[in-house]
Write a protein that holds these residues in place. Structure first.
Motif, PDB file in Angstrom:
ATOM      1  N   ALA A  65     -16.127 -23.568   5.647  1.00 58.24           N
ATOM      2  CA  ALA A  65     -15.379 -23.914   4.423  1.00 58.24           C
ATOM      3  C   ALA A  65     -15.837 -25.256   3.870  1.00 58.24           C
ATOM      4  O   ALA A  65     -15.808 -25.481   2.652  1.00 58.24           O
ATOM      5  N   ALA A  66     -16.290 -26.151   4.744  1.00 65.07           N
ATOM      6  CA  ALA A  66     -16.757 -27.468   4.297  1.00 65.07           C
ATOM      7  C   ALA A  66     -18.073 -27.377   3.525  1.00 65.07           C
ATOM      8  O   ALA A  66     -18.504 -28.356   2.911  1.00 65.07           O
ATOM      9  N   THR A  67     -18.725 -26.210   3.541  1.00 67.66           N
ATOM     10  CA  THR A  67     -19.929 -26.032   2.726  1.00 67.66           C
ATOM     11  C   THR A  67     -19.562 -25.645   1.292  1.00 67.66           C
ATOM     12  O   THR A  67     -20.454 -25.465   0.456  1.00 67.66           O
ATOM     13  N   ASP A  76     -23.248 -16.713  -6.240  1.00 63.65           N
ATOM     14  CA  ASP A  76     -22.736 -18.069  -6.019  1.00 63.65           C
ATOM     15  C   ASP A  76     -23.059 -18.980  -7.188  1.00 63.65           C
ATOM     16  O   ASP A  76     -24.107 -18.834  -7.832  1.00 63.65           O
ATOM     17  N   VAL A  77     -22.186 -19.951  -7.415  1.00 61.00           N
ATOM     18  CA  VAL A  77     -22.533 -21.130  -8.207  1.00 61.00           C
ATOM     19  C   VAL A  77     -22.574 -22.304  -7.231  1.00 61.00           C
ATOM     20  O   VAL A  77     -21.595 -22.582  -6.537  1.00 61.00           O
ATOM     21  N   LEU A  78     -23.736 -22.953  -7.166  1.00 62.18           N
ATOM     22  CA  LEU A  78     -23.931 -24.063  -6.240  1.00 62.18           C
ATOM     23  C   LEU A  78     -23.965 -25.383  -7.008  1.00 62.18           C
ATOM     24  O   LEU A  78     -24.415 -25.438  -8.151  1.00 62.18           O
ATOM     25  N   VAL A  79     -23.508 -26.437  -6.345  1.00 59.16           N
ATOM     26  CA  VAL A  79     -23.576 -27.783  -6.888  1.00 59.16           C
ATOM     27  C   VAL A  79     -24.466 -28.610  -5.969  1.00 59.16           C
ATOM     28  O   VAL A  79     -24.321 -28.541  -4.747  1.00 59.16           O
ATOM     29  N   LEU A  80     -25.375 -29.354  -6.563  1.00 61.43           N
ATOM     30  CA  LEU A  80     -26.163 -30.297  -5.779  1.00 61.43           C
ATOM     31  C   LEU A  80     -25.510 -31.661  -5.960  1.00 61.43           C
ATOM     32  O   LEU A  80     -25.601 -32.275  -7.024  1.00 61.43           O
ATOM     33  N   ASP A  81     -24.841 -32.141  -4.929  1.00 62.76           N
ATOM     34  CA  ASP A  81     -24.036 -33.351  -5.046  1.00 62.76           C
ATOM     35  C   ASP A  81     -24.549 -34.369  -4.033  1.00 62.76           C
ATOM     36  O   ASP A  81     -24.397 -34.190  -2.826  1.00 62.76           O
ATOM     37  N   ASP A  82     -25.178 -35.442  -4.553  1.00 60.29           N
ATOM     38  CA  ASP A  82     -25.651 -36.508  -3.681  1.00 60.29           C
ATOM     39  C   ASP A  82     -26.629 -35.956  -2.640  1.00 60.29           C
ATOM     40  O   ASP A  82     -26.596 -36.346  -1.470  1.00 60.29           O
ATOM     41  N   GLY A  83     -27.479 -35.020  -3.074  1.00 67.30           N
ATOM     42  CA  GLY A  83     -28.494 -34.468  -2.186  1.00 67.30           C
ATOM     43  C   GLY A  83     -28.026 -33.307  -1.330  1.00 67.30           C
ATOM     44  O   GLY A  83     -28.826 -32.693  -0.634  1.00 67.30           O
ATOM     45  N   GLU A  84     -26.733 -32.996  -1.368  1.00 68.90           N
ATOM     46  CA  GLU A  84     -26.208 -31.906  -0.542  1.00 68.90           C
ATOM     47  C   GLU A  84     -25.737 -30.754  -1.413  1.00 68.90           C
ATOM     48  O   GLU A  84     -25.034 -30.959  -2.403  1.00 68.90           O
ATOM     49  N   LEU A  85     -26.111 -29.555  -1.009  1.00 63.19           N
ATOM     50  CA  LEU A  85     -25.660 -28.363  -1.726  1.00 63.19           C
ATOM     51  C   LEU A  85     -24.280 -27.940  -1.231  1.00 63.19           C
ATOM     52  O   LEU A  85     -23.982 -28.024  -0.036  1.00 63.19           O
ATOM     53  N   ARG A  86     -23.457 -27.501  -2.169  1.00 60.93           N
ATOM     54  CA  ARG A  86     -22.164 -26.912  -1.828  1.00 60.93           C
ATOM     55  C   ARG A  86     -21.896 -25.753  -2.769  1.00 60.93           C
ATOM     56  O   ARG A  86     -22.416 -25.710  -3.883  1.00 60.93           O
ATOM     57  N   VAL A  87     -21.053 -24.822  -2.306  1.00 63.39           N
ATOM     58  CA  VAL A  87     -20.674 -23.678  -3.132  1.00 63.39           C
ATOM     59  C   VAL A  87     -19.441 -24.046  -3.952  1.00 63.39           C
ATOM     60  O   VAL A  87     -18.431 -24.469  -3.402  1.00 63.39           O
ATOM     61  N   ARG A  88     -19.541 -23.911  -5.262  1.00 66.14           N
ATOM     62  CA  ARG A  88     -18.370 -24.104  -6.109  1.00 66.14           C
ATOM     63  C   ARG A  88     -17.617 -22.787  -6.279  1.00 66.14           C
ATOM     64  O   ARG A  88     -16.391 -22.777  -6.333  1.00 66.14           O
ATOM     65  N   GLU A  89     -18.351 -21.711  -6.368  1.00 65.80           N
ATOM     66  CA  GLU A  89     -17.712 -20.410  -6.572  1.00 65.80           C
ATOM     67  C   GLU A  89     -18.555 -19.313  -5.935  1.00 65.80           C
ATOM     68  O   GLU A  89     -19.776 -19.294  -6.118  1.00 65.80           O
TER      69      GLU A  89
END
Lengths: 160, 160, 160
Positions: free
Chosen positions: C49-51, C137-150
């Motif tokens: 979930a933290a991803t 998926d919609v991914l966000v690249l935030d401060d060099g780290e990828l995360r799933v937004r949706e």
């Protein structure tokens, strides 16, 4: 099997993805495994063993014992295949998944992945499934070429 | 099937991995196949055929004959699907494995890989397995876009 | 299922492969999914979930309802696993295929792919197949780290 609600067990590497790994090295690791897997599936055991370092080790699940060195690795894989299939004509395929690559000190790489085996027999279009297995490798980049220094194999059905 | 103890047969390319292949081109080839496979699985036969060059050739296992040109490729794939499934609603997936890419002279690329098919039917959560197949492509990089010039398909059960 | 002879439906992205996507970002996305999938298969639901971003959403097939936020996502996945397998020991694997990545405006990425599940039980070497599923998926690249937004999940057997 327990659903973990605390921090993950040590088995799952904590390293952030692509930490310091160049895109070229990542592509090279992917090509290395595609090539190595094709050799295994073509039963080219000598060429497969040559993708290990000279002192490379293949560590299967106990009670099988580690094979050390290319000749031992080729012999162990050939024997395993003949034990399993005898002279029956089969075409095995290893399908790789979840390849995680991280850099280790001293120019080494750690690579974790899973393989799923399919086995096709002559004239039967639909293969049968073989085992699903977790693999953990230590790779060496030597003079531009990747080789396996150590491979640890844990079939999923023996991992409980 | 013989376990080879001599040098491997010519079928397995000898080229070292990522020989001269840039990471960007490797990524582009991976994206090309992901995209092309999605078109095939959505039964978008015209768009799938458009990923071949205009004079592209699809060479199936004999006795089926090669399809030359986009119209023939789209027609052959549509006919094969209807022969196999009629009007039955199915969702096929092609899972790619062991993608090996090497550069050829004249701006061409060679790509070898395997595909495993799954077939899902409405309301049955578990798909059935389809065939496992070896594919050998010649790709052209034309104006930044990859296309297939030639595809040779060998289902594993016919490869003995 | 209809074989399309007209332009493909909107579900299949029209974007050319690797449009503006660097090789490094492509490698990073691949590593992200390999890592995330390993967490799911190890049942590390909190780390999985933290991803997602803190306000990330997991949208399953109806009638199941979307899970919003990491706590809800971890709880939904844990509950789904226990509903399906109870306390039965199983080792699931998710095999990814056809990963298509494209850049969206505002530093977001779109990623479409399929997953095939296998389920291995203790002492049975051959896994059983689970479902085949399309994921968007919609991914966000935030401060060099990828995360799933949706994440939107459509099991193939519910996609007709």
């Amino acid at each position: 099997m327990t659903v973990h609600t605390e921090p993950r067990p040590a088995a799952v590497p904590d390293t952030p993805p692509v930490a310091g790994l160049t895109a070229l090295l990542h592509a090279q690791v992917q090509q290395f495994y595609a090539h190595q897997t094709a050799l295994l599936d073509e039963l080219c055991m000598q060429e497969f063993a040559a993708t290990f370092t000279e002192d490379g080790v293949l560590v299967p699940a106990p009670p099988a014992r580690p094979a050390r060195g290319r000749a031992a690795i080729a012999a162990a894989l050939g024997a395993a295949h003949e034990r399993r299939f005898g002279t029956e004509p089969v075409r095995r395929r290893h399908w790789l998944g979840s390849l995680r690559v991280t850099e280790l000190p001293d120019g080494l790489l750690s690579a974790g992945y899973c393989t799923l085996v399919t086995v096709t027999r002559p004239w039967h279009p639909v293969p049968s499934l073989g085992s699903s297995t977790a693999v953990q490798d230590v790779l060496v980049l030597d003079d531009g070429e990747l080789r396996v220094r150590e491979r640890r194999i844990t079939p999923d059905h023996l991992s409980f």
